[in-house]
Design a protein around this motif. Structure first.
Motif, mmCIF file in Angstrom:
data_model
loop_
_atom_site.group_PDB
_atom_site.id
_atom_site.type_symbol
_atom_site.label_atom_id
_atom_site.label_comp_id
_atom_site.label_asym_id
_atom_site.label_seq_id
_atom_site.Cartn_x
_atom_site.Cartn_y
_atom_site.Cartn_z
ATOM 1 N N ARG B 58 92.662 39.137 -33.166
ATOM 2 C CA ARG B 58 93.781 38.757 -32.311
ATOM 3 C C ARG B 58 93.296 38.431 -30.894
ATOM 4 O O ARG B 58 92.131 38.621 -30.555
ATOM 5 N N THR B 59 94.207 37.946 -30.100
ATOM 6 C CA THR B 59 93.893 37.646 -28.716
ATOM 7 C C THR B 59 94.583 38.671 -27.820
ATOM 8 O O THR B 59 95.771 38.942 -27.988
ATOM 9 N N ILE B 60 93.798 39.222 -26.932
ATOM 10 C CA ILE B 60 94.365 40.181 -25.981
ATOM 11 C C ILE B 60 94.417 39.500 -24.616
ATOM 12 O O ILE B 60 93.430 38.924 -24.165
ATOM 13 N N LYS B 61 95.582 39.545 -24.027
ATOM 14 C CA LYS B 61 95.624 39.041 -22.648
ATOM 15 C C LYS B 61 95.708 40.218 -21.691
ATOM 16 O O LYS B 61 96.684 40.959 -21.680
ATOM 17 N N PHE B 62 94.645 40.373 -20.912
ATOM 18 C CA PHE B 62 94.627 41.467 -19.944
ATOM 19 C C PHE B 62 95.420 41.083 -18.700
ATOM 20 O O PHE B 62 95.242 40.005 -18.139
ATOM 21 N N GLU B 63 96.294 41.983 -18.323
ATOM 22 C CA GLU B 63 96.947 41.854 -17.023
ATOM 23 C C GLU B 63 96.355 42.939 -16.147
ATOM 24 O O GLU B 63 96.622 44.129 -16.327
ATOM 25 N N ILE B 64 95.535 42.519 -15.228
ATOM 26 C CA ILE B 64 94.649 43.464 -14.553
ATOM 27 C C ILE B 64 95.159 43.776 -13.148
ATOM 28 O O ILE B 64 95.412 42.861 -12.349
ATOM 29 N N TRP B 65 95.295 45.038 -12.869
ATOM 30 C CA TRP B 65 95.557 45.481 -11.496
ATOM 31 C C TRP B 65 94.249 45.974 -10.895
ATOM 32 O O TRP B 65 93.734 47.012 -11.291
ATOM 33 N N ASP B 66 93.753 45.208 -9.969
ATOM 34 C CA ASP B 66 92.522 45.598 -9.293
ATOM 35 C C ASP B 66 92.920 46.274 -7.981
ATOM 36 O O ASP B 66 93.357 45.618 -7.044
ATOM 37 N N THR B 67 92.800 47.581 -7.938
ATOM 38 C CA THR B 67 93.324 48.310 -6.778
ATOM 39 C C THR B 67 92.256 48.498 -5.711
ATOM 40 O O THR B 67 91.065 48.447 -5.996
ATOM 41 N N ALA B 68 92.708 48.725 -4.488
ATOM 42 C CA ALA B 68 91.778 49.005 -3.402
ATOM 43 C C ALA B 68 91.347 50.462 -3.493
ATOM 44 O O ALA B 68 92.134 51.332 -3.843
ATOM 45 N N GLY B 69 90.096 50.722 -3.179
ATOM 46 C CA GLY B 69 89.559 52.060 -3.368
ATOM 47 C C GLY B 69 89.772 53.005 -2.196
ATOM 48 O O GLY B 69 89.541 54.208 -2.320
ATOM 49 N N GLN B 70 90.197 52.473 -1.068
ATOM 50 C CA GLN B 70 90.296 53.331 0.112
ATOM 51 C C GLN B 70 91.340 54.426 -0.081
ATOM 52 O O GLN B 70 92.361 54.229 -0.726
ATOM 53 N N GLU B 71 91.035 55.536 0.567
ATOM 54 C CA GLU B 71 91.856 56.725 0.422
ATOM 55 C C GLU B 71 93.327 56.450 0.750
ATOM 56 O O GLU B 71 94.233 56.963 0.108
ATOM 57 N N ARG B 72 93.569 55.613 1.752
ATOM 58 C CA ARG B 72 94.956 55.457 2.197
ATOM 59 C C ARG B 72 95.815 54.741 1.164
ATOM 60 O O ARG B 72 97.039 54.767 1.252
ATOM 61 N N PHE B 73 95.187 54.098 0.184
ATOM 62 C CA PHE B 73 95.969 53.426 -0.846
ATOM 63 C C PHE B 73 96.210 54.320 -2.056
ATOM 64 O O PHE B 73 96.888 53.923 -2.996
ATOM 65 N N ALA B 74 95.636 55.520 -2.030
ATOM 66 C CA ALA B 74 95.683 56.377 -3.222
ATOM 67 C C ALA B 74 97.123 56.667 -3.655
ATOM 68 O O ALA B 74 97.419 56.737 -4.837
ATOM 69 N N SER B 75 98.014 56.798 -2.669
ATOM 70 C CA SER B 75 99.388 57.159 -3.020
ATOM 71 C C SER B 75 100.100 56.031 -3.767
ATOM 72 O O SER B 75 101.126 56.256 -4.393
ATOM 73 N N LEU B 76 99.561 54.837 -3.700
ATOM 74 C CA LEU B 76 100.193 53.725 -4.413
ATOM 75 C C LEU B 76 99.723 53.617 -5.860
ATOM 76 O O LEU B 76 100.325 52.908 -6.662
ATOM 77 N N ALA B 77 98.639 54.317 -6.169
ATOM 78 C CA ALA B 77 98.013 54.147 -7.481
ATOM 79 C C ALA B 77 98.979 54.368 -8.650
ATOM 80 O O ALA B 77 98.949 53.601 -9.617
ATOM 81 N N PRO B 78 99.841 55.390 -8.606
ATOM 82 C CA PRO B 78 100.737 55.615 -9.759
ATOM 83 C C PRO B 78 101.535 54.379 -10.151
ATOM 84 O O PRO B 78 101.776 54.124 -11.329
ATOM 85 N N MET B 79 101.895 53.608 -9.154
ATOM 86 C CA MET B 79 102.647 52.390 -9.438
ATOM 87 C C MET B 79 101.857 51.464 -10.356
ATOM 88 O O MET B 79 102.430 50.772 -11.193
ATOM 89 N N TYR B 80 100.544 51.477 -10.192
ATOM 90 C CA TYR B 80 99.715 50.553 -10.966
ATOM 91 C C TYR B 80 99.341 51.125 -12.325
ATOM 92 O O TYR B 80 99.230 50.405 -13.303
ATOM 93 N N TYR B 81 99.124 52.437 -12.433
ATOM 94 C CA TYR B 81 98.698 52.958 -13.733
ATOM 95 C C TYR B 81 99.878 53.439 -14.576
ATOM 96 O O TYR B 81 99.717 53.831 -15.716
ATOM 97 N N ARG B 82 101.076 53.397 -14.023
ATOM 98 C CA ARG B 82 102.204 54.012 -14.705
ATOM 99 C C ARG B 82 102.369 53.488 -16.133
ATOM 100 O O ARG B 82 102.470 54.244 -17.072
ATOM 101 N N ASN B 83 102.398 52.185 -16.305
ATOM 102 C CA ASN B 83 102.585 51.630 -17.645
ATOM 103 C C ASN B 83 101.311 51.068 -18.245
ATOM 104 O O ASN B 83 101.354 50.332 -19.212
ATOM 105 N N ALA B 84 100.198 51.408 -17.636
ATOM 106 C CA ALA B 84 98.953 50.800 -18.091
ATOM 107 C C ALA B 84 98.567 51.333 -19.454
ATOM 108 O O ALA B 84 98.741 52.513 -19.751
ATOM 109 N N GLN B 85 98.046 50.422 -20.312
ATOM 110 C CA GLN B 85 97.528 50.863 -21.602
ATOM 111 C C GLN B 85 96.044 51.139 -21.522
ATOM 112 O O GLN B 85 95.458 51.708 -22.422
ATOM 113 N N ALA B 86 95.433 50.652 -20.457
ATOM 114 C CA ALA B 86 93.989 50.861 -20.324
ATOM 115 C C ALA B 86 93.637 51.035 -18.863
ATOM 116 O O ALA B 86 94.321 50.512 -17.981
#
Lengths: 597, 235
Positions: B58-86
């Motif tokens: 099959r074909t997998i289409k990745f929808e990729i969230w490339d997040t910033a690594g800095q500490e101040r963005f850490a609080s936003l991370a849940p928004m990006y991994y919430r529905n992530a399958q990978a």
């Protein structure tokens, strides 16, 4: 000069405690100074300034950060701020020497053009008004801008064998412009040039000087050493320092430092910043600011190169027909989602279209931060794809974050089929970005949807092609606007719209150094006409390598530069033509109102 | 539409996490554009990219969230991994603290992300180590105190043992040379269970239809995702 100096000294006298060593000379000097102030209206008015004691008053009134124009501090005031510590008999004339022509009205009218006037020269002048400004053959002597590109080069690496610390420091000192940010506790936060290890001692000295005056409840605003102006801006627990050999006025340097402060606020918000230092004054701000160094640097470099946006505190728009802009605005409005706060279309750093709520307008200083992030720094554009960026727009609200969706529109028409396949193309002209700002951090996919709809519609209606073509066409050429006028370049700011337009830089000012010379003239004109208590409306100045004209009315500000042999009459004629053109094209050059919802 | 292949295709939401400057964006750039930028500027906020990955079945289409690594963005991370399958948790082979940070991310994902999320632990910058096959180490003069050319500070065994313990996929990659990059994404694509693909789309009411439509006509995708995210938001 002598008069200036005496006047300045007389002015500085009041705040100082009486000093035994100089008290003997007080009386005669005071007498002299009184005579001087009677001659120079500027000094009298400065003395009668309303607030605070004369010597120590800080910036009068609540300055709107937004408006760099209202604080055009004149040279005398700067002298007063700076020279008070060493105002004794040992102070040399150069301590008071301004780094540029005096910004006072009368003085600047007299300053230019006096040296070289012979009948033969006048004759020659009438015949060759088409000599371009800054032609190399004329200057002959090397000047500080000859190697201007090196200003932006990084210092050699620490590990490199060929440069010792001495050499690296020498290179560091040779830079024409420095910006530094230091915390009140003395921690270095950011410096445009040099790694903090190398310049630690210099930063220490600067911090000591500033803290000394802070401790004395008499904040230092700036001082001059030789040709170098040091300007200090204190914001809460942060000291911002600009060190310039480029001859900007204090108010211009202040605006630049404020922009750096805005960038920090935009990263952290004011409550966070305050909180960090309230808890631990010795906090190292480098950690929370990590990753934004390049944004600060690109702002700083932009100022060093000379940015009309920063100078005029206004924005540049893409020239489009009124109907075309109308179409774009309507497309934008039609596909708007409820979550949207502001929507922008930007091409090459020029505004194409704005939509905004009726109650809110967008602030130029906020937009400057966004444009800097998008078009000057590589962080957003380099990665490709769509970006979702939390940022604070300090002039809009410095207490909280907004969320910005950014997507560069693909070259190949509608990219509905393969979104995300965008190539990270370097700054090709005609780069168009869509910026959608929302207050809700979860609204990415709605804004993404809106972007797709708008982009599709713009591509279908041909608007996108029109935008690209207009961006590629570049700025208008002076020859096209006022043929035969021999004016080399102009800036026109519409005060009501807080926007400006300018002539093309391509032909004559493509080089960094030429461009910097041009911008230096503009900075000097701007400083002169915006000096406090300067009442002049028109300023014509002649110098060895160029002539320049500034013309200020309540409606517009106009600046232009021409070759050194340009007569005043011709200059005025050309200026009139350009201004008429700008008025006629007003609705094409500027966005008037934008799309409102 | 060009998507005439009979192979079923589905989209997978993937998030990249890890300390600043470990090379998350470079990995994505290598995977999506097969490109590499020296001295890339830090990501601000997050970037959203898509890329297709062809598997035999099959074909997998990745929808990729490339997040910033800095500490101040850490609080936003849940928004990006919430529905992530990978998730790709990245560390820098030459920087031990980045592995510590990576372990924190793994723990947070196991605690907070959707159960069954496929996590890959990726050690990047293999080109800076002596066991890299392609890169010549004396070009990287800037980073090494080690004159031997081996800047590796995190051993393969250590990271691998940790990955096995937590049952993560494990790779050492070089975004610069491209070594192992596409392998990571292929491995993730293979590791996503068929059921998860279905259920991911099933979050919205019209599951299969929405999924197909999202392939052919991007317009619907946003809505499908949207409703999905709202569902999760409520609980």
């Amino acid at each position: 000069m002598g008069q200036d100096r005496q006047a300045a000294e007389a002015e500085e006298r009041p705040p100082l405690p009486p000093r035994p060593s100089t008290s003997a000379s007080v009386d005669p000097k005071n007498l002299q100074a009184q005579a001087t102030t009677a001659v120079t209206p500027l000094e009298i008015q400065t003395l009668s300034f309303p607030d605070g004691s004369r010597g120590t008053f800080s910036t009068p009134g609540a300055r709107a950060v937004s408006n760099p124009m209202d604080s055009g501090s004149s040279t005398p005031r700067r002298d007063k701020d700076s020279a008070s510590p060493d105002n004794d008999d040992a102070a040399s004339v150069t301590s008071f020497a301004p780094t540029m022509r005096p910004a006072a009205d009368i003085a600047s009218l007299l300053a230019g053009g006096l040296p070289k006037r012979s009948p033969a020269w006048n004759l020659l002048r009438t015949q060759s008004s088409n000599v371009h400004p800054f032609e190399k053959s004329q200057s002959g002597t090397p000047d500080k801008f000859d190697d201007f590109a090196r200003e932006f080069e990084a210092l050699p690496e620490d590990s490199g064998e060929q440069y010792g610390d001495e050499e690296r420091l020498a290179i560091w000192k040779s830079k024409l412009k420095h910006y530094m940010i230091i915390s009140a506790a003395g921690k270095p936060i950011w410096s445009r040039h040099g790694d903090l290890a190398l310049i630690n001692s210099s930063i220490g000295v600067i911090h000591t000087i500033i803290s000394f005056y802070e401790g004395a409840k008499n904040p230092l605003q700036g001082f001059t050493a030789g040709q170098t102006r040091f300007f200090v801006l204190t914001q809460g627990s942060l000291y911002f320092v600009a060190i310039s050999k480029l001859g900007e006025s204090d108010s211009q340097l202040r605006f630049q430092l404020e922009a750096l402060y805005m960038q920090i606020l935009s990263t952290l918000t004011l409550p966070t910043l305050t909180h960090i230092f309230a808890n631990r004054p010795s906090s190292d701000l480098r950690k929370p600011l990590q990753g934004t160094e390049s944004l600060l640097s690109s702002l700083a470099d932009n100022f060093t190169k000379g940015s009309p946006t920063a100078l005029l505190g206004s924005l540049e728009c893409l020239k489009l027909r009124k109907s075309q802009r109308h179409t774009i605005n309507n497309t934008f409005l039609k596909h708007r989602t409820d979550k949207l706060l502001y929507g922008l279309i930007v091409a090459d750093g020029k505004l194409v279209s704005v939509i905004r709520p009726r109650r809110h307008s967008l602030h130029p200083s906020d937009l400057q931060l966004i444009f800097n992030m998008l078009f000057e720094a590589e962080g957003v554009r380099g990665g490709g794809g769509e970006n979702w960026i939390p940022l604070c727009l300090p002039a809009f609200n410095n207490r909280g974050y907004l969320y910005m969706y950014v997507s560069f529109l693909d070259e190949e028409g509608p990219d509905v089929k393969v979104p995300g396949q965008e190539q990270a193309s370097p700054t090709a002209p005609g780069e168009v970005a869509m910026v959608l700002i929302s207050a809700e951090k979860e609204s990415f996919f709605e804004l993404q949807q809106m972007r797709r709809d708008v982009a599709q519609q713009l591509a279908k209606s041909g608007s996108l092609a029109i935008i690209r073509a207009a961006a590629r066409a570049g700025r208008p050429r002076v020859e096209g606007i006022a043929p035969g006028s021999h004016i080399s370049h102009f800036l026109f700011k519409s005060r009501a719209n807080v926007q400006y337009c300018m002539g093309s830089l391509d032909a004559l000012f493509a080089d960094l150094d030429e461009r910097r010379k041009l911008m230096t003239i503009y900075h000097e004109l701007h400083a002169s006409v915006h000096a406090k208590l300067a009442h002049l409306k028109v300023l014509h100045s002649t110098r060895q390598d160029a002539t320049a004209l500034a013309w200020i009315t309540p409606v517009f500000e106009f600046y232009c530069v021409a070759g050194p042999n340009m007569s005043r009459a011709m200059m005025t004629q050309g200026a009139n033509k350009i201004i008429q053109w700008a008025k006629k094209e007003e609705e094409r050059l500027f966005i008037i109102g934008g799309g409102v919802f | 539409m060009s998507e005439s292949a009979p192979k079923p295709s589905s989209s997978v939401k993937l998030v990249l996490l890890g300390e600043a400057a470990v090379g998350k964006s470079s990995l994505v750039l290598r995977f999506v554009n097969n490109d590499f930028q020296e001295n890339k500027e830090p990501t601000i906020g997050a970037a959203f990219l898509t890329q297709k990955c062809n598997l035999p079945s099959r074909t997998i289409k990745f929808e990729i969230w490339d997040t910033a690594g800095q500490e101040r963005f850490a609080s936003l991370a849940p928004m990006y991994y919430r529905n992530a399958q990978a998730a790709l948790v990245v560390y820098d082979l030459t920087k031990p603290t980045s592995l510590v940070k990576a372990k924190h991310w793994v723990a947070e994902l196991q605690r907070q992300a959707s159960p069954g999320i496929v996590i890959a632990l990726v050690g990047n910058k293999l080109d800076l180590t002596s066991d890299s096959k392609t890169a010549d180490s004396d070009e990287e003069g800037a980073d090494g105190e080690d004159d031997s050319g081996d800047a590796r500070k995190v051993s393969t065994e250590e990271a691998k043992a940790y990955a096995e313990e937590e049952s993560l996929l494990f790779f050492e990659t070089s975004a610069k040379t491209g070594h192992n990059v596409s392998e990571v994404f292929t491995a993730i694509a293979n590791a996503i269970p068929e059921t998860s693909l279905k259920s991911a789309r099933g979050a919205g009411a019209s599951n299969t239809a929405a999924g197909r439509a999202s392939e052919e006509q991007r317009v619907n995708l946003g809505n499908a995702r949207e409703s999905g995210s709202k569902d999760n938001c409520a609980c």
